[in-house]
Design a protein around this motif. Sequence first.
Motif, mmCIF file in Angstrom:
data_model
loop_
_atom_site.group_PDB
_atom_site.id
_atom_site.type_symbol
_atom_site.label_atom_id
_atom_site.label_comp_id
_atom_site.label_asym_id
_atom_site.label_seq_id
_atom_site.Cartn_x
_atom_site.Cartn_y
_atom_site.Cartn_z
ATOM 1 N N ALA A 60 -1.375 -3.683 12.446
ATOM 2 C CA ALA A 60 -0.646 -4.925 12.723
ATOM 3 C C ALA A 60 -0.147 -5.494 11.549
ATOM 4 C CB ALA A 60 -1.711 -5.805 13.653
ATOM 5 N N VAL A 61 1.019 -6.378 11.828
ATOM 6 C CA VAL A 61 1.607 -7.071 10.714
ATOM 7 C C VAL A 61 1.887 -8.407 11.011
ATOM 8 C CG1 VAL A 61 3.383 -7.273 9.192
ATOM 9 C CG2 VAL A 61 2.589 -4.907 9.747
ATOM 10 N N PRO A 62 1.626 -9.539 10.261
ATOM 11 C CA PRO A 62 2.252 -10.963 10.842
ATOM 12 C C PRO A 62 3.674 -11.221 10.726
ATOM 13 C CG PRO A 62 0.728 -10.735 8.667
ATOM 14 C CD PRO A 62 1.103 -9.356 8.995
ATOM 15 N N GLU B 228 8.740 -19.196 7.200
ATOM 16 C CA GLU B 228 7.703 -17.817 7.174
ATOM 17 C C GLU B 228 8.420 -16.749 7.900
ATOM 18 O OE1 GLU B 228 3.869 -18.787 8.676
ATOM 19 O OE2 GLU B 228 3.318 -16.641 8.324
ATOM 20 N N LEU B 229 9.114 -17.172 8.966
ATOM 21 C CA LEU B 229 9.799 -16.181 9.877
ATOM 22 C C LEU B 229 10.423 -15.069 9.212
ATOM 23 C CD1 LEU B 229 10.595 -18.430 13.106
ATOM 24 C CD2 LEU B 229 8.613 -16.946 12.665
ATOM 25 N N THR B 230 11.404 -15.639 8.280
ATOM 26 C CA THR B 230 12.296 -14.716 7.560
ATOM 27 C C THR B 230 11.960 -14.604 6.133
ATOM 28 O OG1 THR B 230 13.645 -16.762 7.328
ATOM 29 C CG2 THR B 230 14.186 -15.277 9.076
ATOM 30 N N ALA B 231 10.795 -14.944 5.649
ATOM 31 C CA ALA B 231 10.674 -14.969 4.341
ATOM 32 C C ALA B 231 9.908 -13.633 3.980
ATOM 33 C CB ALA B 231 9.489 -15.927 3.680
ATOM 34 N N ARG C 266 10.920 0.435 12.931
ATOM 35 C CA ARG C 266 10.068 -0.770 13.040
ATOM 36 C C ARG C 266 10.341 -1.701 11.846
ATOM 37 N NH1 ARG C 266 4.220 -1.542 11.611
ATOM 38 N NH2 ARG C 266 3.207 -2.712 13.175
ATOM 39 N N ASP C 267 11.098 -1.025 10.786
ATOM 40 C CA ASP C 267 11.343 -2.064 9.927
ATOM 41 C C ASP C 267 12.272 -3.301 10.258
ATOM 42 O OD1 ASP C 267 12.902 0.554 9.769
ATOM 43 O OD2 ASP C 267 14.178 -0.905 8.347
ATOM 44 N N PHE C 268 13.209 -3.018 11.138
ATOM 45 C CA PHE C 268 14.081 -4.079 11.534
ATOM 46 C C PHE C 268 13.022 -5.460 12.191
ATOM 47 C CE2 PHE C 268 18.515 -3.657 12.926
ATOM 48 C CZ PHE C 268 18.621 -2.629 12.091
ATOM 49 N N PHE C 269 11.858 -4.996 12.786
ATOM 50 C CA PHE C 269 11.140 -5.892 13.335
ATOM 51 C C PHE C 269 10.240 -6.515 12.557
ATOM 52 C CE2 PHE C 269 12.996 -2.951 16.214
ATOM 53 C CZ PHE C 269 13.384 -3.905 17.357
ATOM 54 N N ILE C 270 10.085 -6.366 11.224
ATOM 55 C CA ILE C 270 8.956 -6.750 10.228
ATOM 56 C C ILE C 270 9.654 -7.787 9.118
ATOM 57 C CG2 ILE C 270 7.385 -6.110 8.563
ATOM 58 C CD1 ILE C 270 6.411 -4.731 10.680
ATOM 59 N N PRO C 271 9.114 -9.007 9.022
ATOM 60 C CA PRO C 271 9.558 -9.979 7.935
ATOM 61 C C PRO C 271 9.809 -9.295 6.537
ATOM 62 C CG PRO C 271 7.750 -11.086 9.195
ATOM 63 C CD PRO C 271 7.843 -9.509 9.651
ATOM 64 N N PRO C 272 10.717 -9.720 5.916
ATOM 65 C CA PRO C 272 11.079 -9.160 4.504
ATOM 66 C C PRO C 272 9.655 -8.966 3.514
ATOM 67 C CG PRO C 272 12.496 -10.908 4.966
ATOM 68 C CD PRO C 272 11.612 -10.825 6.194
ATOM 69 N N HIS C 273 8.911 -10.007 3.581
ATOM 70 C CA HIS C 273 7.382 -9.874 2.793
ATOM 71 C C HIS C 273 6.701 -8.755 3.022
ATOM 72 C CE1 HIS C 273 4.864 -11.924 0.102
ATOM 73 N NE2 HIS C 273 3.732 -11.763 1.124
ATOM 74 N N PHE C 274 7.023 -8.448 4.311
ATOM 75 C CA PHE C 274 5.975 -7.212 4.653
ATOM 76 C C PHE C 274 6.588 -5.688 4.870
ATOM 77 C CE2 PHE C 274 3.458 -10.714 5.824
ATOM 78 C CZ PHE C 274 2.342 -10.922 5.424
ATOM 79 N N GLN C 275 7.788 -5.741 4.476
ATOM 80 C CA GLN C 275 8.455 -4.418 4.671
ATOM 81 C C GLN C 275 7.655 -3.267 4.179
ATOM 82 O OE1 GLN C 275 11.578 -3.428 6.226
ATOM 83 N NE2 GLN C 275 11.330 -5.396 7.120
ATOM 84 N N ASP C 276 7.082 -3.385 3.007
ATOM 85 C CA ASP C 276 6.313 -2.211 2.702
ATOM 86 C C ASP C 276 5.228 -1.692 3.817
ATOM 87 O OD1 ASP C 276 7.555 -2.511 0.182
ATOM 88 O OD2 ASP C 276 5.517 -3.114 -0.826
ATOM 89 N N HIS C 277 4.867 -2.444 4.722
ATOM 90 C CA HIS C 277 3.890 -2.095 5.541
ATOM 91 C C HIS C 277 4.586 -1.627 6.977
ATOM 92 C CE1 HIS C 277 0.786 -3.357 2.982
ATOM 93 N NE2 HIS C 277 1.257 -4.612 2.950
#
Length: 231
Positions: free
Chosen positions: A50-52, A228-231, A33-44
């Motif tokens: 749900a994550v933005p 924002e998509l890749t931040a 799932r970490d592959f699908f999450i923007p860098p900023h929210f990796q901890d979650h």
Amino acid sequence: MTPDASIIRLIIGLRQAGITNTDVLSAMERTPRDFFIPPHFQDHAYEDQAVPIGLGQTISQPYIVAYMTDKLQIEKTHTVLEIGTGSGYQAAVLAQLARRVYTIERHKPLLELAEQRFNELKLRNITTLAGDGMKGWPATQQGGQSFDRIIVTASCEGEPPVALLAQLKIGGMMIIPVGAQGQTQNLKLYKKESEEVFGVQNLLPVRFVPLLPDVPRNNSYTQEDLEELTA
Ligand code: SAH
């Protein structure tokens, strides 16, 4: 915690929450799932929330992904249509279980990121399309073929789009959240008994982003939106 340990902890949590289908659990275990999450929210990435993912959209909570996948009773021979690719996570989970997954996203910048992820993960049985999924898969590109299963990961107000019910095979099932924003939405399971008759089951109160018509124009994204998509 290493990603592997986090995935295992997530899977144990899903099992405790009542997901017992081992095919579904192992599909989730194989999908990072970490592959699908923007860098900023990796901890979650491996928390059950749900994550933005940018452009006001979210990657669904893992429990809901597992629950919807489970309810669809996907078989290895199935062709599945997803509306709302978003991050691509749900499609990647489905791709482990079905023969082929077709997925439609109205935000092209989100779809392009999802496509990159499918490539990196070597998921070759996913076909993507930028467009309005409320209209179903364009007949010319699918030979008019219909789908064994349809999953809609955005909430529709009122009745589900007729084009989607029409593209479901007889005996096929569609899962879709129904209800307005800011109100309790209902996750519903439709079973196509015949061309005219559908069985409908109410499954769960849920909160999804809205299913919206048409596609945004390419120039409707600001530089900030795209960053924002890749931040
Ligand atoms: N399945 C996604 C969750 C996506 S959130 C995941 O695993 O990450 C819902 C997505 O549906 C959003 O990206 C939104 O842009 C998209 N969407 C909303 N209306 C749509 C439509 N008519 N056609 C295609 N995609 C749509």
